[in-house]
Write a protein that holds these residues in place. Structure first.
Motif, PDB file in Angstrom:
ATOM      1  N   LEU A 194      12.850  44.445  96.118  1.00 19.00           N
ATOM      2  CA  LEU A 194      12.503  45.679  95.597  1.00 19.00           C
ATOM      3  C   LEU A 194      12.934  46.091  94.238  1.00 19.00           C
ATOM      4  O   LEU A 194      14.040  45.610  93.762  1.00 19.00           O
ATOM      5  N   ASN A 195      11.802  46.492  93.415  1.00 23.70           N
ATOM      6  CA  ASN A 195      11.860  46.671  92.262  1.00 23.70           C
ATOM      7  C   ASN A 195      10.990  47.904  91.718  1.00 23.70           C
ATOM      8  O   ASN A 195      10.235  48.302  92.614  1.00 23.70           O
ATOM      9  N   VAL A 196      11.152  47.980  90.399  1.00 17.75           N
ATOM     10  CA  VAL A 196      10.142  49.410  89.983  1.00 17.75           C
ATOM     11  C   VAL A 196       8.903  48.634  89.375  1.00 17.75           C
ATOM     12  O   VAL A 196       8.009  49.550  89.004  1.00 17.75           O
ATOM     13  N   GLY A 197       8.483  47.236  89.623  1.00 15.73           N
ATOM     14  CA  GLY A 197       7.367  47.067  89.294  1.00 15.73           C
ATOM     15  C   GLY A 197       7.441  45.680  89.654  1.00 15.73           C
ATOM     16  O   GLY A 197       8.235  45.070  90.229  1.00 15.73           O
ATOM     17  N   ILE A 207      18.772  42.168  89.204  1.00 18.71           N
ATOM     18  CA  ILE A 207      17.766  41.869  89.957  1.00 18.71           C
ATOM     19  C   ILE A 207      16.751  40.831  89.676  1.00 18.71           C
ATOM     20  O   ILE A 207      16.152  39.969  90.336  1.00 18.71           O
ATOM     21  N   GLU A 230       7.343  46.727  95.479  1.00 18.49           N
ATOM     22  CA  GLU A 230       7.792  48.211  95.110  1.00 18.49           C
ATOM     23  C   GLU A 230       7.853  49.058  96.198  1.00 18.49           C
ATOM     24  O   GLU A 230       7.475  48.793  97.186  1.00 18.49           O
ATOM     25  N   GLY A 231       8.503  50.532  96.104  1.00 15.98           N
ATOM     26  CA  GLY A 231       8.682  51.269  97.011  1.00 15.98           C
ATOM     27  C   GLY A 231       7.553  51.367  98.132  1.00 15.98           C
ATOM     28  O   GLY A 231       7.686  51.581  99.378  1.00 15.98           O
ATOM     29  N   ILE A 234       7.202  48.816 101.036  1.00 14.54           N
ATOM     30  CA  ILE A 234       8.140  48.833 102.123  1.00 14.54           C
ATOM     31  C   ILE A 234       7.236  48.575 103.523  1.00 14.54           C
ATOM     32  O   ILE A 234       7.855  47.474 104.240  1.00 14.54           O
TER      33      ILE A 234
END
Lengths: 372, 372
Positions: A194-197, A207, A230-231, A234
């Motif tokens: 999981l990351n922001v991009g 990360i 990304e979110g 999920i």
């Protein structure tokens, strides 16, 4: 875990689940009601209920389904929701939570379930069950509906620890895939971080380091690494196991639950807005019910503690009977699958290789890094 | 920001919004279509479209709504979605994004909108517009439906920076409440700090420190601090502004969007499962449409950059015409409200007090801290 036969030689081989009947916000009557639901559906289930016998025995006696299959283990104390884990570790010996975890340690039950204080439950589980060899930090894994199927994704950590370094994240990948492989019978689960991009240069340094480490360990760990997610991914169909630190995972889990509840309430509000909308909704009641069931967080209730010598399932603190029953079912299935033994073997096998790779990869990772 | 009158003396006083027409995944035609939607609804809106004039001028000429109100500012280059911010800062002078931000700097437009690369847009905005006095780190704020009302909550940071210390989080509280006060006309917005639990001893050390700092600054900042909130509280009615670091905020935002899309798809799947369910759903089409509209992420599209000398709105990269139009509407409203000037005054006033309080509170905070 060993499967414990009950003393009175039932015709079916029973698997006992240990239940902390005093934890949680809803009270022992609701927990016992959850046990009743589980017992009705599953003739192989045995139960050990931990807590105040003066409260629990009458509740058990009231239900024919439990009388033959549930035993009560008395414990005076209760761990409250705001008690600090360190306090419970020092002073919690008489509590139902301690007794519940010790049941698994002593072999009296094959798995434990509690709706209580998450931090205290993890602390007691680590203290009494100990970590598996090769595991620095256990994690809590939760299930998530998978888009376009009836299957689930698994995310971890969702709250065992509020920080995770690159090594911890790589171990979560190993723990999560071992869990997924056994729970869903998939030989090579796909891992996302999981990351922001999704670009390689994005995210915090630990990360980006974990990105390289998880990729390097994929053959030894027998998983496929799909890279950053990304979110919004999920519930994605292209990934099975989502790895993140416990702070981010906990926020994501609760955000999704909050969003699902908000949408459910908005749908109810729209339907009950007028008699016209109420009448119009009548023919679709079946549709709404199926949707409701599919997005009901209670039905995927249960965070599994991974990385311990024993199976512990954390149920939602506000779980009602349906939620408690879902957590018991999960604990039962994990005990039945023998997953604990297989995970432990695999982890021991990869622990050394991972350590050797880590140092090399950390250096390679630094050279390949971009800016933040 | 100043409100710019258009040259041809329209009967209504116009406010110009600068639009990066080349950014985003959907292409200039979709961005221009969004401009058309906005122009139709809002007679006070003027537009400056930045990008390749050979592409844009024909698109503008095709629409009567734009011919009188939109000008095209030619720019050769385009910032791609995976370009590194540092590269764009050094080599991006000829791009539509640079030109779009410079329009605000030069006073040619009152606010800027781009669907492009978030990191590059923030880097260019900081470079060209500069930070407000007293702001260490600008933030991106987004709106979130509020439970039980037609109002919104605001969360920040949702992706300007991947880390935030206690001081940054406190500044986010000031920026967020200044924004909320002006956008929703609420004199004392209520602030919550996102954490993994609501007990005082929970969370990382910088979050516990921010907890004390935000509480101490509530009088000077003219907000009420409600304490820690969890992921499930982001749409809660008891809070208006949710403060978090950009990593967590970005994951939470995308998780919520992903959950909303998943539920929408599940509802569609349930309805179209059979001819019986399709038929049954017909009377409720109005109900479904209203729900759809309420949870449609496109309609709250637009992350606002806070803490700069100028208003910049980041639209979703995959925004269609409806999404672009929502972002333009938001930019227009912010420019019209004069919020930029008021925020700047307030921030300058509190900057000194905050700095004085911070040192004292950090010490007090350490004494009051529990374990993690």
């Amino acid at each position: 875990m060993t499967h414990s036969d009950t003393a009175h030689a039932a015709p079916v081989r029973k698997i006992s689940v240990s239940v902390d009947a005093m934890g949680g916000d809803t009270g022992p009557a609701e927990v016992v009601a959850g046990c009743v639901l589980s017992a009705r559906k599953n003739p192989q289930l045995g139960l050990v209920l931990h807590g105040d016998a003066a409260v629990l025995q009458p509740l058990v006696d009231k239900h024919a389904e439990l009388r033959e299959r549930a035993t009560v283990a008395h414990a005076d104390g209760v761990v409250t929701m705001d008690e600090k884990p360190s306090h419970v570790m020092r002073h919690g010996k008489d509590t139902s939570m301690w007794s519940c975890v010790d049941s698994v340690r002593d072999g009296g039950a094959a798995a434990a379930v509690s709706c209580g204080n998450t931090g205290a439950l993890m602390a007691l589980s680590m203290l009494r069950l100990r970590k598996l060899p090769g595991v620095d930090r256990p994690a809590i894994a939760c299930m998530w509906p998978k888009r376009g199927s009836r299957d689930y994704n698994v995310m971890l950590d969702v709250g065992a620890d509020i920080r995770a370094d690159a090594d911890n994240l790589m171990q979560y990948a190993l723990l999560g895939t071992a869990y997924y492989r056994n729970a869903f019978n998939v030989s090579r689960p796909r891992v996302g971080l999981l990351n922001v991009g999704t670009e390689d240069h994005k995210g915090r340094s630990e990360i980006r380091e974990a990105h390289d480490l998880i990729a390097a360990m994929s053959e030894i760990g027998r998983y496929d690494y799909v890279g950053f997610v990304e979110g919004s991914d999920i519930p994605a169909a292209h990934v099975d196991v989502i790895v993140t630190d416990g702070f981010t995972g906990n926020v994501a889990l609760k955000t999704a639950e909050g969003t699902a509840r908000l949408i459910r309430d908005l749908l109810h509000a729209e339907i009950s807005a007028s008699w016209v909308s109420r009448l119009a909704a009548l023919p679709s009641i079946g549709t709404f019910r199926r949707l409701q069931k599919r997005i009901d967080p209670r039905r995927v209730n249960g965070g599994v503690f991974l990385g311990l010598n024993g199976t512990v399932v954390k149920s939602h603190g506000s779980a009602d009977a349906t939620g408690v029953s879902a957590a018991i079912k999960l604990a039962f299935q994990l005990a039945q699958s023998g997953f604990q033994g297989r995970m432990s073997e695999r982890l021991a096998a990869v622990a050394r290789s991972a350590e050797e790779h880590r140092a090399a990869i950390a250096v390679a990772g630094k050279n390949g890094q971009g800016e933040e």
